[in-house]
Design an enzyme around this catalytic site. Structure first.
Site: not given
Ligand SMILES: NC(=O)c1ccc[n+]([C@@H]2O[C@H](COP(=O)([O-])OP(=O)(O)OC[C@H]3O[C@@H](n4cnc5c(N)ncnc54)[C@H](OP(=O)(O)O)[C@@H]3O)[C@@H](O)[C@H]2O)c1
Length: 297
Positions: A56, A100, A123
């Protein structure tokens, strides 16, 4: 006539979209504004999460985004992590952020995700975004399912009226992609069957699929006898298996037995070089949308 398989060009598609985003970022900077800023919150040292977050960061650099990683040890308390989320929710210099997953044991993923401001939830895991996705309203789509749609769209694969079988019903891939494939939208408009560990006759169900999406988390689960001649096969799985012939000592394989399945299908997405690359690209696309307040003005 034997079907000639076409390998879906994940890398080419991902690079093309990144180039498009980079052009937009250059325009933003030329107009005197700061570039979009994406933050990843990383708790613990899970190797797969480390690798995703470093991918990322690299992608952010390529397109000109600001990228930050907030790292915390495995023992961080739920309260402290909620404080971090609250800080990021209120930081005007942050357009979007991800926490995450998976989080270490003891941390409540559902509570943490619900505490994220849904307008920064790039997300697409917040219930507000998941609910809006269900209703076909503008929202941040979850990155991997969104990447799958992008692969289908950019490969000009028609999904309308097709039988789509999704293997796996996780909250991050299988369930949302099954909803997206069945929505009244393009890509979408498929007739979807969602399979899981309690599904009976899985081989037979798969062998009727025009589009087969494998997100089951079992290496090489999908074999040639499960695939219809001419089907489109999208492989979401990522597995690191030992390989003495590779300098790294391992190789990455998917949920699909690529070599035997590719002989039967019309399109197949490779692993690596397929869905994984598009997952990160989707995150960049969502961050640009968050920066522009496109979804939630
Ligand atoms: N490319 C990417 O960017 C990306 C992103 C996310 C995940 N992944 C990869 O995608 C794969 C799936 O991950 P995930 O997190 O979506 O899934 P997950 O949470 O591991 O869930 C697996 C799903 O498959 C079902 N399943 C497992 N074994 C089965 C079997 N033998 N027969 C039928 N169904 C079975 C499970 O059924 P139950 O619900 O009944 O338990 C569950 O719904 C993994 O390899 C992961 O590493 C890749």
């Amino acid at each position: 006539m034997p079907v000639l398989p076409k390998i879906i060009e994940g890398k080419f598609i991902a690079d093309t979209i990144k180039d498009e985003i980079a052009v937009e970022v250059r325009k933003i900077i030329a107009s005197g504004k700061r570039p979009p800023h994406l933050v990843a919150v990383l708790v613990g040292m899970d190797p797969a999460s480390e690798s995703y977050v470093s991918g990322k960061e690299k992608a952010c650099k390529q397109v000109g985004f600001i990228s930050s990683v907030y790292r915390y040890p495995e023992g961080i308390s739920q309260e402290k992590l909620l404080e971090v989320v609250n800080f990021l929710n209120n930081d005007e210099e942050v357009d979007g952020f991800i926490v995450q997953l998976p989080l270490p044991e003891g941390l409540r993923e559902d509570v943490i995700i619900e505490s994220i401001d849904y307008r920064k939830d790039v997300d697409g895991f917040h219930p507000a975004n998941a609910g809006r996705m269900m209703k076909n309203l503008p929202c941040f789509l979850p990155a991997t399912p969104m990447g799958i749609l992008t692969l289908l769209e950019r490969s000009n694969i028609d999904t309308e009226g097709k039988n789509c079988v999704v293997l796996g019903r996780s909250n991050i891939v299988g369930t949302p992609v099954s909803i997206l494939m069945g929505r009244k939208a393009k890509p979408g408009n498929s007739t979807v069957t969602l399979c899981h560990s309690k599904t009976k006759n899985i081989t037979e169900i798969c062998s009727r699929a025009d589009i087969l999406i494998a997100a089951i988390g079992q290496p090489h689960f999908v074999k040639a006898d499960m695939v219809k001649e001419g089907a489109v096969v999208i492989d979401v799985g990522i597995h690191r298996i030992p390989d003495n012939t590779s300098p790294k000592g391992y190789k990455i394989i998917g949920d699909v037995a690529f070599d035997e399945v590719m002989k039967k299908c019309s399109f197949i997405s490779p692993v690596p070089g397929g869905v994984g690359l598009l997952t990160i690209v989707s995150l960049l696309q969502n961050t640009l949308k968050a920066y522009r307040k496109e979804i939630y003005p």
